[in-house]
Design a protein around this motif. Structure first.
Motif, PDB file in Angstrom:
ATOM      1  N   VAL A 170      69.011  21.960  12.753  1.00 31.54           N
ATOM      2  CA  VAL A 170      70.332  21.348  12.577  1.00 31.54           C
ATOM      3  C   VAL A 170      70.459  20.739  11.189  1.00 31.54           C
ATOM      4  O   VAL A 170      71.504  20.843  10.538  1.00 31.54           O
ATOM      5  N   GLY A 171      69.382  20.108  10.716  1.00 28.24           N
ATOM      6  CA  GLY A 171      69.400  19.482   9.395  1.00 28.24           C
ATOM      7  C   GLY A 171      69.601  20.481   8.270  1.00 28.24           C
ATOM      8  O   GLY A 171      70.175  20.126   7.228  1.00 28.24           O
ATOM      9  N   ARG A 172      69.167  21.729   8.454  1.00 26.78           N
ATOM     10  CA  ARG A 172      69.368  22.774   7.455  1.00 26.78           C
ATOM     11  C   ARG A 172      70.733  23.449   7.606  1.00 26.78           C
ATOM     12  O   ARG A 172      71.048  24.380   6.866  1.00 26.78           O
ATOM     13  N   SER A 173      71.521  22.980   8.577  1.00 29.50           N
ATOM     14  CA  SER A 173      72.811  23.600   8.907  1.00 29.50           C
ATOM     15  C   SER A 173      72.640  25.034   9.386  1.00 29.50           C
ATOM     16  O   SER A 173      73.522  25.878   9.207  1.00 29.50           O
ATOM     17  N   ASP A 174      71.473  25.317   9.989  1.00 27.95           N
ATOM     18  CA  ASP A 174      71.261  26.604  10.648  1.00 27.95           C
ATOM     19  C   ASP A 174      71.806  26.533  12.069  1.00 27.95           C
ATOM     20  O   ASP A 174      72.167  25.470  12.562  1.00 27.95           O
ATOM     21  N   ARG A 175      71.816  27.680  12.747  1.00 27.70           N
ATOM     22  CA  ARG A 175      72.414  27.762  14.061  1.00 27.70           C
ATOM     23  C   ARG A 175      71.377  27.614  15.186  1.00 27.70           C
ATOM     24  O   ARG A 175      70.268  28.136  15.092  1.00 27.70           O
ATOM     25  N   ILE A 176      71.800  26.926  16.229  1.00 25.66           N
ATOM     26  CA  ILE A 176      71.066  26.914  17.485  1.00 25.66           C
ATOM     27  C   ILE A 176      71.642  28.033  18.346  1.00 25.66           C
ATOM     28  O   ILE A 176      72.864  28.148  18.486  1.00 25.66           O
TER      29      ILE A 176
END
Length: 324
Positions: A24-30
Motif C-alpha cells: 500500500v505504501g508503494r501505491s501498488d495494488r492489493i
C-alpha cells in the motif's frame, strides 16, 4: 477459502501485515488472492457495496422521466444513461464478490437497512430539468469523487472505476448540454432550470460525506489507500469546477457565501445543512421509503429469473459432466 486473521500465527501475521503495508505504501495494488487485514476487507465491502447500491438505486430518479421525455432523442439518451447505471452497479457488485460476499447478501443487507446508498438519491425529481441537473451536478460530483478511485489500492475496484468514470464523464456532459439547451429556450424553461439547481445544489455538496472532522472512516481509508482525497478536499474541488460552469450556463448557485478567495486560490462557500444529511442517511429523507420499497419490489419480482438462471446453470453442469 480466504484465510482469516485467527488462523495465522502471530509471527506470520506480522510478516503479512508488513508486506501488506509495504504494498500500500508503494501505491501498488492489493489483489483478491493477497492477504489483507480483516478491517481493510470490511471497509472495502462497506464502501464498494454502498457505491454499487447507489448506482442501482440511482436509476430510479431519472427513470421516473423516461416515459415523459419531450422527444424520442431525449428518451433514447435517458434510456442509455439509466442502462449505463445498471452496468456500473453490476461491475461494482462483481468487485465486492471478490471480497467474499455475494450479491444476494449485499441486497439483503441493503433492504434490511444494514448498508446504505448515496444520500442524493433520496431527493425527488420534480421536473424534467432535474434530468439535466442530475447529469451536471450529481454526476459532476461523482466524477470528482470517483476519478481518484481509479488509483485505489484494491485492484478490482480501481479497474471497475476506469470504465465507470469514462461513462460518468459522458453523463455529465449530456446533462450540461440539456441544461444549456433549456437556458436558450423560454423564460419558463430557464426558470425551471434555476429552480432545479436551487434544489439539488446543497444535496450535491452532501454527496462527498460529512466534514472531515466528523467522518469516522476517512483517516483509515486514506491510510490504506482506499481513498486518495478527503471529503472536504473533494468538495472544494467540485465547487471550484462548478462555479465557472454555472456562469457559462447563466444560472445562480444558491449560496450567499459563495465567492472567490484570492489568498486561498479557491472559492469560499457555505456549509450544507448537516442535520438534514444525518436524517437522510438515517432513512428519514423525502424518498428513502419509496426508493427501498421500489428496490424490494423489483428484487421480489425478479426472483423467478434468478431461480431459472440457477436451474439452467445446474442442468448445464450436469450435462457437461455426463458428456465428459
Amino acid at each position: 477459502m480466504r484465510t482469516t486473521d485467527a488462523e495465522i500465527d502471530p509471527d506470520a501475521e506480522r510478516e503479512l501485515l508488513e508486506r501488506f503495508e509495504a504494498t500500500v505504501g508503494r501505491s501498488d495494488r492489493i489483489e483478491p488472492r493477497d492477504w489483507m487485514p480483516e478491517g481493510y476487507r470490511k471497509t472495502l465491502v462497506r464502501q464498494v457495496a454502498q457505491h454499487a447500491h447507489s448506482e442501482i438505486i440511482g436509476m430510479q430518479p431519472e427513470g421516473n422521466w423516461i416515459g415523459r421525455a419531450p422527444s424520442l432523442r431525449r428518451k433514447a439518451i435517458l434510456l442509455a444513461k439509466v442502462q449505463d447505471e445498471a452496468g456500473h452497479g453490476l461491475y461494482l457488485y462483481s468487485a465486492t464478490e471478490t471480497l467474499g460476499v455475494s450479491r444476494q447478501e449485499l441486497t439483503e443487507m441493503l433492504l434490511a437497512g444494514r448498508q446504505k446508498y448515496s444520500s442524493i438519491f433520496n431527493y425527488p425529481t420534480l421536473s424534467y430539468a432535474d434530468v439535466g441537473t442530475i447529469g451536471w451536478l450529481v454526476d459532476g460530483a461523482a466524477i470528482c469523487n470517483q476519478v481518484p478511485l481509479c488509483r485505489t489500492s484494491y485492484g478490482p475496484y480501481g479497474r471497475a472505476m476506469i470504465r465507470i468514470c469514462k461513462e460518468e464523464s459522458f453523463h455529465q456532459r449530456q446533462g450540461y448540454e440539456l441544461l444549456m439547451t433549456m437556458m436558450r429556450g423560454t423564460d419558463e424553461q430557464r426558470a425551471m432550470v434555476q429552480e432545479s439547481v436551487n434544489r439539488f445544489w446543497w444535496p450535491a455538496l452532501m454527496m462527498f460525506g460529512p466534514p472531515d472532522a466528523d467522518s469516522p472512516n476517512t483517516a483509515r481509508s486514506m491510510a490504506w489507500g482506499i481513498k486518495r482525497n478527503t471529503n472536504d478536499d473533494l468538495r472544494q474541488r467540485f465547487v471550484d469546477m462548478t462555479v465557472p460552469q454555472a456562469e457559462a450556463l447563466g444560472v445562480t448557485l444558491p449560496d450567499p457565501d459563495l465567492r472567490w478567495n484570492e489568498a486561498r486560490g479557491h472559492h469560499d462557500f457555505g456549509q450544507p445543512d448537516w442535520e438534514e444529511f444525518t436524517q437522510v442517511v438515517k432513512g428519514n429523507g423525502p424518498c428513502n421509503a419509496e426508493r427501498l420499497a421500489h428496490r424490494r419490489r423489483a428484487h421480489e419480482d425478479g426472483a423467478w429469473v434468478r431461480e431459472a438462471a440457477l436451474a439452467f446453470a445446474e442442468r448445464s453442469a450436469v450435462q457437461q459432466e455426463k458428456a465428459s
